[in-house]
Motif scaffolding. Structure first.
Motif, PDB file in Angstrom:
ATOM      1  N   SER A   3       0.800  -1.219   0.000  1.00 12.48           N
ATOM      2  CA  SER A   3       0.000   0.000   0.000  1.00 12.48           C
ATOM      3  C   SER A   3       0.836   1.274   0.000  1.00 12.48           C
ATOM      4  O   SER A   3       0.312   2.360  -0.262  1.00 12.48           O
ATOM      5  CB  SER A   3      -0.927   0.007   1.219  1.00 12.48           C
ATOM      6  N   PHE A 122      -4.353  -1.348  -4.202  1.00 11.10           N
ATOM      7  CA  PHE A 122      -3.663  -1.576  -2.925  1.00 11.10           C
ATOM      8  C   PHE A 122      -3.602  -0.320  -2.055  1.00 11.10           C
ATOM      9  O   PHE A 122      -3.198  -0.393  -0.901  1.00 11.10           O
ATOM     10  CB  PHE A 122      -2.235  -2.073  -3.175  1.00 11.10           C
ATOM     11  N   THR A 123      -3.972   0.828  -2.627  1.00 11.90           N
ATOM     12  CA  THR A 123      -3.827   2.097  -1.898  1.00 11.90           C
ATOM     13  C   THR A 123      -5.164   2.757  -1.595  1.00 11.90           C
ATOM     14  O   THR A 123      -5.209   3.955  -1.290  1.00 11.90           O
ATOM     15  CB  THR A 123      -2.961   3.075  -2.710  1.00 11.90           C
ATOM     16  N   ASN A 124      -6.236   2.008  -1.708  1.00  5.19           N
ATOM     17  CA  ASN A 124      -7.576   2.572  -1.486  1.00  5.19           C
ATOM     18  C   ASN A 124      -7.845   3.728  -2.446  1.00  5.19           C
ATOM     19  O   ASN A 124      -8.363   4.779  -2.050  1.00  5.19           O
ATOM     20  CB  ASN A 124      -7.728   3.029  -0.032  1.00  5.19           C
TER      21      ASN A 124
END
Length: 235
Positions: A3, A122-124
């Motif tokens: 992330s 993966f990083t919103n």
């Protein structure tokens, strides 16, 4: 992928695509050199143009003696898909200075765009300049370096297809597509498979109808529209 959007994370995330760049850029270097262009000219093409399909097109048209205006227009059409990609990327850099946005857009490629879209899983759905610029710079430097190696090897290799170098880019995109489908939790897997199959069918059909420079952008527009309709109606 993780992330983190740090420079270190960008380096790690970009490593898989580097191998694809090494293959296709070196293949370009070999082909351009074998057609009679000097090593310096071949390297400068990668430094200035920095677009695989456009560079191959430029070389073939120059060899054929095509007018400069035709080469410029064809190159623009081949790379017109970047307008769509830049439009999708731009909202993530609204708070950054204009210069940073221009830098991201200037070095944007199919591969860096695909990798960034996968990173969002993966990083919103977050992105920053540091990660994206690091990815772009690694890709750019690798492309130029691999082109130089290919141009040098072009003195000895006359047919890069014998080494399978022409398949490197295809293999890389297959890998990126798999990662995108596998990691994207926001969309139904069946929906993604249906859109992929429709895209393949559209590409096959339109390749027989449209000029190669138009196929990608037309398939992208039609594919996005069909995907949106299918999602709203059936999913």
């Amino acid at each position: 992928m993780e992330s983190s959007l740090s420079k270190r994370a960008a380096v790690i995330d970009t490593i898989p695509t580097v191998f694809g760049y090494l293959g296709i850029a070196s293949a370009f270097g070999v082909i351009a050199r074998s057609t009679g262009f000097s090593t310096i000219t071949v390297i400068m093409m990668s430094i200035i143009i920095y677009a695989g399909s456009a560079q191959f097109t430029t070389v073939s048209m120059l060899v054929a003696g095509s007018p400069i205006a035709s080469i410029i227009f064809t190159t623009f059409m081949v790379n017109s898909r970047m307008i769509l990609m830049s439009t999708m990327v731009a909202p993530y850099f609204k708070k950054d200075k204009l210069g940073k946005g221009i830098l991201i857009g200037t070095l944007l490629t199919d591969e860096s765009f695909a990798l960034a879209m996968n990173k969002l899983n993966f990083t919103n759905d977050k992105m920053n300049f540091s990660w994206f610029n690091t990815e772009n710079m690694i890709s750019y430097k690798t492309w130029v370096f691999a082109t130089a190696i290919g141009a040098i090897l072009g003195n000895f290799i006359k047919d890069p297809k014998q080494l399978g170098l022409d398949f490197a880019n295809v293999a890389m995109f297959i890998g990126l597509l798999y990662l995108q489908v596998n990691n994207d939790k926001s969309l139904n897997k069946l929906l993604q498979v249906i859109v992929i199959l429709l895209t393949m069918l559209l590409t096959y059909i339109l390749t027989m109808i449209l000029p190669p420079s138009m196929v990608i952008i037309v398939v992208t527009l039609i594919g996005c529209a069909l995907g949106m309709v299918i999602k709203r109606v059936f999913f």
